[in-house]
Enzyme design. Sequence first.
Site, PDB file in Angstrom:
ATOM      1  N   ASN A   1       0.849  -1.199   0.000  1.00  0.00           N
ATOM      2  CA  ASN A   1       0.000   0.000   0.000  1.00  0.00           C
ATOM      3  C   ASN A   1       0.878   1.241   0.000  1.00  0.00           C
ATOM      4  OD1 ASN A   1      -2.442   1.554   0.275  1.00  0.00           O
ATOM      5  ND2 ASN A   1      -1.955   1.843   2.445  1.00  0.00           N
TER       6      ASN A   1
ATOM      7  N   SER B   1       4.774   6.983   2.439  1.00  0.00           N
ATOM      8  CA  SER B   1       5.303   5.686   2.873  1.00  0.00           C
ATOM      9  C   SER B   1       4.722   4.590   1.998  1.00  0.00           C
ATOM     10  CB  SER B   1       4.876   5.378   4.316  1.00  0.00           C
ATOM     11  OG  SER B   1       5.221   6.435   5.185  1.00  0.00           O
TER      12      SER B   1
ATOM     13  N   ASP C   1      -2.946   0.935   7.863  1.00  0.00           N
ATOM     14  CA  ASP C   1      -1.758   1.781   7.652  1.00  0.00           C
ATOM     15  C   ASP C   1      -0.660   1.479   8.673  1.00  0.00           C
ATOM     16  OD1 ASP C   1      -3.100   3.083   5.566  1.00  0.00           O
ATOM     17  OD2 ASP C   1      -3.967   4.563   6.931  1.00  0.00           O
TER      18      ASP C   1
ATOM     19  N   HIS D   1       0.827   5.220   1.228  1.00  0.00           N
ATOM     20  CA  HIS D   1       0.078   6.079   2.146  1.00  0.00           C
ATOM     21  C   HIS D   1       0.748   7.451   2.194  1.00  0.00           C
ATOM     22  CE1 HIS D   1      -2.547   7.108   5.456  1.00  0.00           C
ATOM     23  NE2 HIS D   1      -1.500   7.668   6.040  1.00  0.00           N
TER      24      HIS D   1
HETATM   25  C1  GRF Z   1      -2.603   9.009  -3.060  1.00  0.00           C
HETATM   26  O1  GRF Z   1      -2.212  10.143  -2.353  1.00  0.00           O
HETATM   27  C2  GRF Z   1      -2.411   7.783  -2.226  1.00  0.00           C
HETATM   28  O2  GRF Z   1      -1.282   7.809  -1.428  1.00  0.00           O
HETATM   29  C3  GRF Z   1      -3.652   7.832  -1.376  1.00  0.00           C
HETATM   30  O3  GRF Z   1      -4.670   8.231  -2.249  1.00  0.00           O
HETATM   31  C4  GRF Z   1      -4.098   9.001  -3.305  1.00  0.00           C
HETATM   32  C5  GRF Z   1      -4.471   8.321  -4.580  1.00  0.00           C
HETATM   33  O4  GRF Z   1      -4.083   9.049  -5.701  1.00  0.00           O
HETATM   34  N1  GRF Z   1      -3.888   6.606  -0.679  1.00  0.00           N
HETATM   35  P1  GRF Z   1      -4.200   8.419  -7.152  1.00  0.00           P
HETATM   36  O5  GRF Z   1      -5.588   7.805  -7.265  1.00  0.00           O
HETATM   37  O6  GRF Z   1      -3.123   7.385  -7.302  1.00  0.00           O
HETATM   38  O7  GRF Z   1      -4.025   9.575  -8.080  1.00  0.00           O
END
Ligand code: GRF
Length: 200
Positions: free
Chosen positions: A103, A132, A141, A105
């Site tokens: 994942n 991260s 997370d 985050h």
């Molecule tokens: C990113 O900031 C990711 O870290 C978070 O949601 C956002 C998704 O952006 N979990 P995208 O859909 O990849 O443009």
Amino acid sequence: MNGVVLISGNGSNLQSIIDHSAIDLDIKAVISNHANAYGLKRAERANIPTHVLSHKQFSSREEFDQALSNIIDQYKPEIVILAGFMRILGTEFTHQYSGKMLNIHPSLLPKFQGLNTHQRAIEAKENQHGVSVHFVTEQLDGGPIIAQTSVDVIDTDTTESLAKRVLLEEHKLFPKVIHWFTQGRLKLEKNHATLDGKVL
Ligand code: GRF
């Protein structure tokens, strides 16, 4: 390596993975829990099969997770990539893909787990914020951290400006980590991520 990517929205991280041609990754499917996620269009443009599985169709988290894993397992992925997938996954599901689910985050974990990370970092007057990538475990997370990139928080930052700067780093970091995994260099061992056998 065969992989499946889960998204909920814009899919810019998905795009960065698709565009990172050095990765030995065959994205077999992109699955979204929102039918209108722009990332589905990105997948279609790249000729990747897509699935929509709305969590609203299910009365419990377990039923949604089961339906999701039924789709995922058709593709026998060796890696499951959560790229902006905004659903909490149940314990059983996380165990099922333990050691092969990553994942991204948008915070320097363990700081700011959950939502609205950029706003919370500004409110907390952090000097540094960032991104991260971690292995997914049943702790939201909270799985072993693989890699992070920091960005400076500046006085004039708004939630949007900070999010934008972090996102640029996400697009570099996630493909790099996925590449380590597809090369067999990155593993989850007990409760630690290891790279080339060394604890990260
Ligand atoms: C990113 O900031 C990711 O870290 C978070 O949601 C956002 C998704 O952006 N979990 P995208 O859909 O990849 O443009």
